[in-house]
Design an enzyme around this catalytic site. Sequence first.
Site, PDB file in Angstrom:
ATOM      1  N   ARG A   8      14.682   0.490  -0.470  1.00  0.00           N
ATOM      2  CA  ARG A   8      15.467  -0.365   0.809  1.00  0.00           C
ATOM      3  C   ARG A   8      15.434  -1.320  -0.545  1.00  0.00           C
ATOM      4  NH1 ARG A   8      10.481  -2.746   4.532  1.00  0.00           N
ATOM      5  NH2 ARG A   8       8.624  -3.144   2.441  1.00  0.00           N
TER       6      ARG A   8
ATOM      7  N   ASP B  42      -3.041   6.447   1.637  1.00  0.00           N
ATOM      8  CA  ASP B  42      -2.320   7.818   0.905  1.00  0.00           C
ATOM      9  C   ASP B  42      -1.366   7.272   0.786  1.00  0.00           C
ATOM     10  OD1 ASP B  42      -0.369   7.885   3.520  1.00  0.00           O
ATOM     11  OD2 ASP B  42      -0.622  10.042   4.217  1.00  0.00           O
ATOM     12  N   GLY B  43      -0.446   5.291   1.062  1.00  0.00           N
ATOM     13  CA  GLY B  43       0.571   5.503   0.426  1.00  0.00           C
ATOM     14  C   GLY B  43       2.053   6.490   1.365  1.00  0.00           C
TER      15      GLY B  43
ATOM     16  N   LYS C 239      10.189   3.017   0.193  1.00  0.00           N
ATOM     17  CA  LYS C 239       8.431   3.189   1.195  1.00  0.00           C
ATOM     18  C   LYS C 239       8.191   4.057   1.413  1.00  0.00           C
ATOM     19  CE  LYS C 239       7.708   1.105   5.466  1.00  0.00           C
ATOM     20  NZ  LYS C 239       8.065  -0.019   6.375  1.00  0.00           N
TER      21      LYS C 239
ATOM     22  N   ASP D 136       1.837 -11.235   6.440  1.00  0.00           N
ATOM     23  CA  ASP D 136       2.410 -10.352   5.414  1.00  0.00           C
ATOM     24  C   ASP D 136       4.044  -9.840   5.841  1.00  0.00           C
ATOM     25  OD1 ASP D 136       0.305  -8.914   7.583  1.00  0.00           O
ATOM     26  OD2 ASP D 136       0.924  -7.155   6.408  1.00  0.00           O
ATOM     27  N   ASN D 137       4.167  -9.803   7.399  1.00  0.00           N
ATOM     28  CA  ASN D 137       5.261  -8.893   7.461  1.00  0.00           C
ATOM     29  C   ASN D 137       6.448 -10.201   8.311  1.00  0.00           C
ATOM     30  OD1 ASN D 137       4.307  -6.970   7.689  1.00  0.00           O
ATOM     31  ND2 ASN D 137       3.826  -6.572   9.116  1.00  0.00           N
TER      32      ASN D 137
ATOM     33  N   ASP E 280      10.131  -5.137   6.988  1.00  0.00           N
ATOM     34  CA  ASP E 280       8.782  -3.984   7.608  1.00  0.00           C
ATOM     35  C   ASP E 280       8.989  -3.596   8.980  1.00  0.00           C
ATOM     36  OD1 ASP E 280       7.986  -4.230   5.126  1.00  0.00           O
ATOM     37  OD2 ASP E 280       5.843  -5.045   5.530  1.00  0.00           O
TER      38      ASP E 280
ATOM     39  N   GLY F  69       0.206  -1.777   0.040  1.00  0.00           N
ATOM     40  CA  GLY F  69       0.247   0.268   0.071  1.00  0.00           C
ATOM     41  C   GLY F  69       0.858   0.855   0.132  1.00  0.00           C
ATOM     42  N   ARG F  70       2.039   1.023   0.531  1.00  0.00           N
ATOM     43  CA  ARG F  70       3.006   2.460   0.810  1.00  0.00           C
ATOM     44  C   ARG F  70       4.417   2.111   0.316  1.00  0.00           C
ATOM     45  NH1 ARG F  70       3.427   2.647   7.100  1.00  0.00           N
ATOM     46  NH2 ARG F  70       3.336   0.269   7.135  1.00  0.00           N
TER      47      ARG F  70
END
Length: 507
Positions: free
Chosen positions: A190, A132-133, A120, A267-268, A277, A100-101
């Site tokens: 990253r 907002d990303g 990121k 997801d991490n 993350d 998302g970001r």
Amino acid sequence: MPTLESLTWLNRFVSETPGDSEIGGRSRQVPNACWSRVVPSPSPNAQMRMWSSEMAERIGVEYGGAETLGGGKPVAGMDPYAQRYGGHQFGNWAGQLGDGRAITLGEIESAHGVLELQLKGAGKTPYSRFADGKAVLRSSIREFLCSEAMHHLGVPTTRALSLVTSGEDILRDIMYDGNPAHEPGAIVCRIAPSFIRFGSFQIHTATGDVATLRTLVEHTVRSHFPNHSVKDDAGRIAWLSQVAEDTALMVAHWMRVGFVHGVMNTDNMSIHGLTIDYGPYGWLEDYNPGWTPNTTDSSTRRYRYGQQPQIAAWNLARLLESLVPLMDEPELLHGVLDAYTDAFDVHHNKMWADKLGLDHFTEDDESLVRELNTLLQEVETDMTIFFRLLCQIASPDVRYLLHAFYDTETVPTEAWNAWLNRWWSRVSGEPVRTSMLQANPKYVLRNWMAQLAIDAAHKGDYSVCEQLHSMLKQPYDEQPEHDEQWFQKRPEWARSKVGCSMLSCSS
Ligand code: AMP
Ligand code: MG
């Protein structure tokens, strides 16, 4: 030295897995896809603030490229995309999440294999949902400094190349209490072999898309696990056992240095066993296995320090479940969990042997470690300082360790000296100090240290960031010039300050 423009960019993920037919667009579900092409948002005033020269050397680029690394001007050969994945958040299936970001610029061939460069905070993607990303300077400094520090501590991790401020102000409600404020925006570039996560596989199984699942598994193994093949169950189990072992090693290192990830959602969890993350993470100061820095998790403390090994196993079980559709004999997957447990036990025992300077770990040592764990929790005791001073102790006397205690008046002296004597006779008065000094870092990125760097950066002063970046490249070396400031217990002011003892996912 070449620039970003002169690197050869590869786009294996985009060319080998199915993607979204639309470019960017509004937040939405993107069925049957592993990625969506996106255009990063340029920064109105991109300024390079932090740079990892080792990482730059590793990929072979010279200092610069703030505009591109701030989201503007993709260079020829880049094919930027956001990855689609799902995940279990705090134990519950959350459906499609995705980058998302985060936006991947592309992959490059380096002397260290193929590496993916990802921004990121460079703007919205179809996976941004309601957000907002973007990323703020505060969280970008935390990711840059901590991922680099973890690398130098010997902990498997994604890396950081650059931190660029965008020149844009971003609205954030740090503690989710209805007090939003503007903060400077920033973008970290990253780097990792890939940013494929456990959730990258889960999403396809959850939506019944076995064909995409199979393609993603084949891509992952071909690109990143060249010694493996997944043409049959035996191959799949061998590959997954490798993932399990890499994950076990990562978590054992976290336990060794006192790192608490804070949001171990599936997801991490990197498929490479890399720490990924950096959000509301923290470092144990007072040795309290029940501690988590993440205020979002304060009621159940699911992701507390002491539970990280079990959570990694739980997450691995979710990954294994997601691979059931590819297995002829799914029950074989149980063996992968055993591989995790066995590997973790081996690393964990080695970790304790090294931390305590034992030549090897025996069954009798288990009670030595258990007693130590109990004692460390009797009164407020700084983990890092305690173990570091233990490396240099001249005789089994707690007086050598006093700097580690918050209140020297309440130290249970007799109990400590009894334990120290037991340990001392176990090592015959000669702990293996070289192993101890390599297992017990002197300097870690305590939350209040990161916060001081952030506070200065908010005033335009990046010298504290630079000082920490540089000091944390040699976390096991004595750097006496830094001791008065950084080889210290948490100061009183940090005990209840936001960003020090309390963090949220807001970033
Ligand atoms: P995290 O807790 O950082 O792992 O993020 C969980 C999910 O929320 C991921 O899908 C992120 O991409 C998404 N996310 C977090 N912050 C933002 C943001 N500012 N804008 C868009 N998506 C975000
Ligand atoms: Mg995440």
